[in-house]
Design an enzyme around this catalytic site. Structure first.
Site, PDB file in Angstrom:
ATOM      1  N   VAL A  69     -10.111 -31.862 -74.949  1.00 54.39           N
ATOM      2  CA  VAL A  69     -10.068 -32.929 -73.949  1.00 54.39           C
ATOM      3  C   VAL A  69     -11.446 -33.496 -73.629  1.00 54.39           C
ATOM      4  O   VAL A  69     -11.554 -34.549 -72.994  1.00 54.39           O
ATOM      5  CB  VAL A  69      -9.377 -32.463 -72.641  1.00 54.39           C
ATOM      6  CG1 VAL A  69      -7.939 -32.067 -72.908  1.00 54.39           C
ATOM      7  CG2 VAL A  69     -10.145 -31.333 -71.961  1.00 54.39           C
ATOM      8  N   SER A 147      -6.830 -28.331 -57.815  1.00 48.75           N
ATOM      9  CA  SER A 147      -6.885 -26.940 -57.355  1.00 48.75           C
ATOM     10  C   SER A 147      -7.040 -26.951 -55.846  1.00 48.75           C
ATOM     11  O   SER A 147      -7.433 -27.974 -55.256  1.00 48.75           O
ATOM     12  CB  SER A 147      -8.090 -26.228 -57.991  1.00 48.75           C
ATOM     13  OG  SER A 147      -8.361 -24.989 -57.364  1.00 48.75           O
ATOM     14  N   TYR A 160     -17.000 -25.361 -60.057  1.00 51.42           N
ATOM     15  CA  TYR A 160     -15.556 -25.553 -60.176  1.00 51.42           C
ATOM     16  C   TYR A 160     -15.051 -26.431 -59.039  1.00 51.42           C
ATOM     17  O   TYR A 160     -14.260 -27.362 -59.264  1.00 51.42           O
ATOM     18  CB  TYR A 160     -14.857 -24.197 -60.161  1.00 51.42           C
ATOM     19  CG  TYR A 160     -13.361 -24.260 -60.343  1.00 51.42           C
ATOM     20  CD1 TYR A 160     -12.810 -24.607 -61.575  1.00 51.42           C
ATOM     21  CD2 TYR A 160     -12.496 -23.957 -59.302  1.00 51.42           C
ATOM     22  CE1 TYR A 160     -11.431 -24.659 -61.761  1.00 51.42           C
ATOM     23  CE2 TYR A 160     -11.117 -24.007 -59.470  1.00 51.42           C
ATOM     24  CZ  TYR A 160     -10.589 -24.350 -60.699  1.00 51.42           C
ATOM     25  OH  TYR A 160      -9.228 -24.402 -60.866  1.00 51.42           O
ATOM     26  N   ALA A 162     -16.746 -28.641 -57.371  1.00 54.55           N
ATOM     27  CA  ALA A 162     -17.221 -30.006 -57.628  1.00 54.55           C
ATOM     28  C   ALA A 162     -16.328 -30.705 -58.643  1.00 54.55           C
ATOM     29  O   ALA A 162     -15.945 -31.872 -58.467  1.00 54.55           O
ATOM     30  CB  ALA A 162     -18.667 -29.972 -58.122  1.00 54.55           C
ATOM     31  N   SER A 163     -15.971 -30.000 -59.705  1.00 53.44           N
ATOM     32  CA  SER A 163     -15.163 -30.609 -60.765  1.00 53.44           C
ATOM     33  C   SER A 163     -13.757 -30.920 -60.285  1.00 53.44           C
ATOM     34  O   SER A 163     -13.170 -31.939 -60.662  1.00 53.44           O
ATOM     35  CB  SER A 163     -15.122 -29.704 -62.000  1.00 53.44           C
ATOM     36  OG  SER A 163     -14.361 -28.524 -61.762  1.00 53.44           O
ATOM     37  N   LYS A 164     -13.197 -30.060 -59.435  1.00 49.58           N
ATOM     38  CA  LYS A 164     -11.829 -30.278 -58.971  1.00 49.58           C
ATOM     39  C   LYS A 164     -11.769 -31.310 -57.842  1.00 49.58           C
ATOM     40  O   LYS A 164     -10.770 -32.036 -57.721  1.00 49.58           O
ATOM     41  CB  LYS A 164     -11.188 -28.958 -58.550  1.00 49.58           C
ATOM     42  CG  LYS A 164     -10.898 -28.033 -59.728  1.00 49.58           C
ATOM     43  CD  LYS A 164      -9.978 -28.693 -60.750  1.00 49.58           C
ATOM     44  CE  LYS A 164      -9.561 -27.754 -61.864  1.00 49.58           C
ATOM     45  NZ  LYS A 164      -8.640 -28.393 -62.837  1.00 49.58           N
TER      46      LYS A 164
END
Length: 263
Positions: A69, A147, A160, A162-164
């Site tokens: 991805v 999440s 994590y 930050a990314s979610k």
């Protein structure tokens, strides 16, 4: 008027399809009547998952496909494979993701970059490519994987989180972009699901000198319903948001956390 939760005859893509939640989503879609492109970066795992579930659901078509991805060419090839196999794409369950547990002050830059690459950039690339295929049909359901860490930041998972948060924000923005084309874009925010990602998180706790079992029990004790979520719990919400039941929902980030997150 009654309505059955069905996606009979629809054509779907599931990314991260060989993981715990991904496989549960493929199963839920197939059981509800959809053909599914079973996409995963592990080609052999995608084939095993497709073959196993094809035996359970012989009336639908399950097609394995390798996909990274984070790579636009790979994502574009996945969409082309789905169009070749099915003729059109009606549903995307965008599950692929990663996590790790690293102390913020000790976190190397490459861990942050990798987390953003897979979770945020991966969502961007896949949603963009699939939306291009859906727009001519003026219909579709895109469901991303966020999440509870996309609703509330956690000090043990700064990158994590930050990314979610990025996934949650992108979902809202893409939903507004896609609305004129009658395409719904939502995301699911799981709580604590004992997946391969959690296995790796618990390994990180052990490597850091902690007690992984105690850490797990502590996290579960904080859940109002006092039990972890299952892959099937998450798949049920993905299926709901992929179905006609969610025709008037878009831009939403739905918690499946046992009450741990309430906003």
């Amino acid at each position: 008027m009654s309505m059955e939760l069905s996606v009979q005859g629809k054509n779907a893509i599931v990314t991260g399809a060989a993981g715990n939640i991904g496989e549960a989503c493929v199963r839920a879609l197939a059981a509800a009547g959809a053909n599914v492109l079973v996409a995963d970066m592990d080609a052999a795992a995608a084939e095993r998952t497709a073959e196993k579930l094809q035996k359970e659901y012989p009336d639908v078509k399950l097609v394995p496909q390798v996909c990274d991805v984070t790579n636009k060419a790979s994502v574009d090839a996945m969409v082309s494979a789905a169009l070749e196999a099915f003729g059109r794409i009606d549903i995307l369950n965008n599950i692929a993701g990663m996590s790790t547990k690293v102390d913020f002050l000790e976190m190397p830059e490459d861990i942050y970059d990798q987390m953003m690459d897979v979770n945020a950039k991966g969502t961007f690339l896949v949603d963009q490519a699939v939306l291009k295929a859906m727009i001519p049909n003026r219909s579709g359901k895109i469901v991303n994987m966020s999440s509870m860490s996309g609703k509330e930041g956690y000090p043990t998972n700064v990158a994590y989180s930050a990314s979610k948060f990025a996934v949650t924000g992108m979902t809202q923005a893409i939903a507004k972009y896609a609305a004129p084309y009658n395409i719904n874009v939502n995301c699911v925010c799981p709580g604590i699901v004992h997946t391969h990602i959690w296995d790796r998180l618990l390994d990180d706790v052990t490597k850091a000198g902690g007690d992984a079992d105690a850490y797990w029990k502590e996290r579960i004790s904080a859940i109002p319903l006092k039990r972890p979520q299952t892959a099937e719990d998450i798949a049920h919400m993905f299926l709901y948001l992929s179905s006609p039941f969610a025709d008037n929902m878009t831009g939403q980030s739905i918690n499946v956390t046992g009450g741990l997150i309430l906003h």
